[in-house]
Structure formats: structure tokens, C-alpha cells
Design an enzyme around this catalytic site. Structure first.
Site, PDB file in Angstrom:
ATOM      1  N   CYS A  62      -3.630  -8.950 -16.521  1.00 15.08           N
ATOM      2  CA  CYS A  62      -2.247  -8.650 -16.896  1.00 15.08           C
ATOM      3  C   CYS A  62      -1.734  -9.682 -17.891  1.00 15.08           C
ATOM      4  CB  CYS A  62      -1.376  -8.649 -15.644  1.00 15.08           C
ATOM      5  SG  CYS A  62       0.387  -8.438 -15.971  1.00 15.08           S
ATOM      6  N   CYS A 108       4.717  -2.040 -19.583  1.00 15.82           N
ATOM      7  CA  CYS A 108       4.602  -0.965 -18.596  1.00 15.82           C
ATOM      8  C   CYS A 108       5.955  -0.506 -18.070  1.00 15.82           C
ATOM      9  CB  CYS A 108       3.690  -1.385 -17.445  1.00 15.82           C
ATOM     10  SG  CYS A 108       4.324  -2.714 -16.411  1.00 15.82           S
ATOM     11  N   CYS A 119       8.284   3.393 -19.190  1.00 22.71           N
ATOM     12  CA  CYS A 119       8.529   4.198 -17.996  1.00 22.71           C
ATOM     13  C   CYS A 119       9.732   5.127 -18.192  1.00 22.71           C
ATOM     14  CB  CYS A 119       8.774   3.288 -16.794  1.00 22.71           C
ATOM     15  SG  CYS A 119       9.156   4.193 -15.268  1.00 22.71           S
ATOM     16  N   CYS A 148       2.851  11.401 -14.088  1.00 13.46           N
ATOM     17  CA  CYS A 148       3.033  10.514 -15.245  1.00 13.46           C
ATOM     18  C   CYS A 148       2.069   9.322 -15.186  1.00 13.46           C
ATOM     19  CB  CYS A 148       4.474  10.006 -15.292  1.00 13.46           C
ATOM     20  SG  CYS A 148       4.808   8.873 -16.660  1.00 13.46           S
ATOM     21  N   ASP A 162      10.322 -14.744  -4.328  1.00 12.91           N
ATOM     22  CA  ASP A 162       8.959 -14.898  -4.871  1.00 12.91           C
ATOM     23  C   ASP A 162       8.264 -16.177  -4.401  1.00 12.91           C
ATOM     24  OD1 ASP A 162       9.232 -12.559  -6.238  1.00 12.91           O
ATOM     25  OD2 ASP A 162       9.542 -13.466  -8.196  1.00 12.91           O
ATOM     26  N   CYS A 218      -0.822   0.097 -21.098  1.00 14.05           N
ATOM     27  CA  CYS A 218      -1.230  -1.279 -20.804  1.00 14.05           C
ATOM     28  C   CYS A 218      -2.371  -1.698 -21.728  1.00 14.05           C
ATOM     29  CB  CYS A 218      -1.666  -1.407 -19.348  1.00 14.05           C
ATOM     30  SG  CYS A 218      -2.216  -3.079 -18.910  1.00 14.05           S
ATOM     31  N   CYS A 224       6.811   9.155  -9.195  1.00 10.00           N
ATOM     32  CA  CYS A 224       6.018   8.974 -10.409  1.00 10.00           C
ATOM     33  C   CYS A 224       5.370  10.279 -10.850  1.00 10.00           C
ATOM     34  CB  CYS A 224       4.921   7.927 -10.181  1.00 10.00           C
ATOM     35  SG  CYS A 224       5.523   6.232 -10.199  1.00 10.00           S
TER      36      CYS A 224
END
Length: 373
Positions: A238, A268, A272, A210, A150, A217, A207
Site C-alpha cells: 500500500c 482508493c 469510490c 463495484c 489507532d 490501486c 459495495c
């Protein structure tokens, strides 16, 4: 250089020995290729739309004004391949969407880790493990390499998808059919041209129709729509960004949607379907500290500087710092609607920290409003 099956398995074995559960490789497209042009355009449009918020490191540009993260070879001319490694950080613990006391806050799952009562930051842990793999690769293959967790001029999830590690979900996380999305990525950029034929093809998108992450969110940060099916996020909305990266005050419209989140957000991912059966991490790379699961807001709010350092030095929360965490705690207290927090909030509202005072004042009004209903 085309890797043989034996060499491929050798690299995968090195990666797994260091606690990573998934491994893949992707070639770095030439800056002049159509693939690179599409990726650069997508990233540039995302930044120019303001979706990066205050994360200026994503906006760094070269001498021509082009964003460095728009193309890896722009920042690292010798880059030819990227080895993508993923570690599972899922803990055997409740989700943020499970029932919990109104007086409890939420710290993102990845930030629970620590050893011997001290915090640990995945950036440091994964980088150490990546460098152990890098050392072995250099001994065997040579070339130039660079490791990132990152921190580099690379969009890791894009390379993870192209390397077959997983697909990019509508929540913008990398999803793997077996591991779910509780994955932290590390990459080794190398000058070796490791041909794609020796590795898995890009992962299929599973996905389907869905939209649970989008529907769940609270701040409408996910940008996917039927008309514009992009896998992108407005980071400026976010909750993870607001509680970690955002400096200064948080707008009231967003504050009331933050719920009990005090550091990061897992909503989120928690909703899932691919995470319903996601395995609990087997390797002891990032062991969770149970005390940080649904922590009491009163406990977090009462921490002085020394106590905060004792719990969070070396952890991701240290980067955000106590003042910003207290701002988030004040907002969570307001969203709880609990009058028991009023003494603490009133104290903050008259304190010297202007941002905390503003958040606490908002929280007092929010609790008053909840009491009237």
C-alpha cells in the site's frame, strides 16, 4: 446493562457535542466464542502472510504467543463493549485523482489539518474529544473505560462495522451510506455490557459488484477477488504504508507506481462512488490547511529542518520525519519526469543520507528514461 432509549440518545448527544458525526456500540465477543475464533484466525493469517509489513506493533503477542489484536479480551480482560465514534475529515478541496500540475505532490487528506498556521494530529485531537465523552460516561454509568485512536490492541474497523457505523468496503475502509469513507475512528472500551438490542444493527454491505478501488490501486494492494472476497489489504504494497510506515529504501518496482504521493494515499477513496456526494465536514474539528493541497514538490524538497518543523510539528508528518518525507519527494520528482528537479536530485544523490541518495539516484534515472521516450 441494557441501555434505555433515553440513555442511548444521551451517549449519542455527548459524542456529537464533541464533533463526531457517527456513533455506535458493539459487544466484545468472549474469547471462546465462534465469532472471536473467526476474527482471530483472520487476523493471524493476515499477519503470518506478511501483509503487516514492518508494522511490528500489529504483531505484538502475549505470553502464549497469540497476537494481542486477535482478541480484545486477551489484552483487556474486563472489556465488554466498545463505543465507536467517527469524525468526518472531508475538506472542500480537489481529489488526488483530479488534474494537477506534474510538479505537485500529494499529502493524504487526513494530514492537512492544522490551526493558527500549525499542524494538528488527529490522534491527539480525537483522543481529547473521546476523553471528554468518557468522563461523562463514567459519571453517569461508572465501570472501567479506556480510549484509543489507532493506538490500542483493537481492530477499530471491525467494531465499527458491528456497531452499525458502516460496512468494510473492498478498499478496507469503513464506508457509511451518508458520510462516505472520509471517517477517522476513535473508540471507548468499557466494562459495561451495553446490549446490542439498544443500538443499530450491523450496516449492510453496499459495495455490490463495484471494483473501482481495486482497479485504481497502482500497487495492487487490495486483496479482494471474486474467488476470495476478503476485505483485506497487503499493507506492505500500500502506498500509504510505503510513504509513512516503511523505513529504508523502497523497491524500484513499487517506487514507479507511487506517482506523486509523498505522504499517504487517497486513490482508493477518491474513486469510490460513495464519496461522490460525501458531505464536507461541518465541525471545525480538523480544519484543512489549503497550502497542503497539491503542494509543490520543489517547495517540499527545499525545506530544511527548521522549515519542516514550522509546517509539520504536531501533524502526522512529524511522526514520519523529514528524512522519510524527502525520500518520498525524490521518488515523486522522478515519477514527474521533469528535468527541472535534476539539480536537487543530483545533490541528494551525492549526500550523506544513504536512503535518500538511493531514491534520488533512482529518480534521476527515471527522468532520463522519460526523456528518451
Amino acid at each position: 446493562m441494557k441501555l434505555s432509549q433515553t440513555e442511548r440518545e444521551w451517549i449519542e448527544n455527548c459524542v456529537r457535542t464533541e464533533g463526531f458525526v457517527l456513533c455506535g456500540v458493539a459487544s466484545v465477543p468472549d474469547d471462546e466464542s465462534a465469532e472471536a475464533a473467526v476474527a482471530e484466525q483472520r487476523f493471524t493469517e493476515w499477519v503470518l502472510a506478511g501483509h503487516a509489513g514492518e508494522m511490528d506493533y500489529l504483531k505484538r503477542a502475549d505470553e502464549t504467543g497469540e497476537f494481542l489484536r486477535g482478541g480484545l479480551r486477551r489484552a483487556i480482560p474486563w472489556a465488554r463493549s466498545v463505543v465507536v465514534c467517527a469524525v468526518n475529515y472531508n475538506a472542500d478541496a480537489p481529489r488526488s485523482v483530479d488534474p494537477a500540475p506534474a510538479e505537485a505532490g500529494w499529502i493524504a487528506r487526513y494530514a492537512w489539518s492544522g490551526r493558527d498556521g500549525k499542524g494538528s494530529d488527529y490522534h491527539d485531537v480525537l483522543l481529547k474529544n473521546l476523553r471528554a465523552v468518557e468522563e461523562q460516561m463514567l459519571k453517569r454509568f461508572g465501570g472501567e473505560t479506556r480510549c484509543y485512536v489507532d493506538t490500542g490492541p483493537i481492530v477499530e474497523r471491525d467494531y465499527a462495522a458491528r456497531a452499525g457505523v458502516g460496512w468494510i468496503g473492498k478498499n478496507t475502509c469503513v464506508l457509511n451510506q451518508e458520510q462516505g469513507s472520509w471517517l477517522l475512528l476513535g473508540v471507548i472500551v468499557t466494562s459495561l455490557e451495553l446490549e446490542r438490542e439498544a443500538w443499530a444493527l450491523p450496516a449492510a454491505d453496499r459495495c455490490g459488484s463495484c471494483t473501482r478501488c481495486i482497479d485504481a490501486c497502482p500497487t495492487d494492494a487490495l486483496l479482494w477477488t471474486q474467488e476470495n472476497p476478503q476485505r483485506a489489504m497487503d499493507a506492505a504494497r500500500c502506498i500509504a504504508y510505503l510513504t509513512i510506515e516503511k523505513k529504508g529504501s523502497i523497491e524500484p518496482e513499487l517506487s514507479e507506481k507511487m506517482g506523486r504521493q509523498v505522504f499517504g494515499c487517497d486513490i482508493c477513496q477518491d474513486v469510490c462512488p460513495w464519496n461522490r456526494k460525501a458531505p464536507v465536514a461541518e465541525h471545525n474539528v480538523l480544519p484543512a490547511r489549503k497550502e497542503l493541497v497539491n503542494p509543490a514538490l520543489e517547495w517540499l524538497g527545499a525545506m530544511d529542518g527548521a522549515e519542516f518543523n514550522r509546517w509539520f510539528r504536531g501533524s502526522p508528518l512529524e511522526r514520519t520525519r523529514r528524512k522519510r518525507v524527502l525520500r518520498n519527494v525524490a521518488i515523486a520528482m522522478g515519477n514527474s519526469g521533469k528535468e527541472k528537479f535534476l539539480p536537487r536530485l543530483n545533490e541528494w544523490a551525492t549526500g550523506e543520507d544513504a536512503v535518500l541518495a538511493e531514491s534520488a539516484t533512482w529518480a534521476v534515472a527515471k527522468i532520463a528514461s522519460s526523456a528518451e521516450k
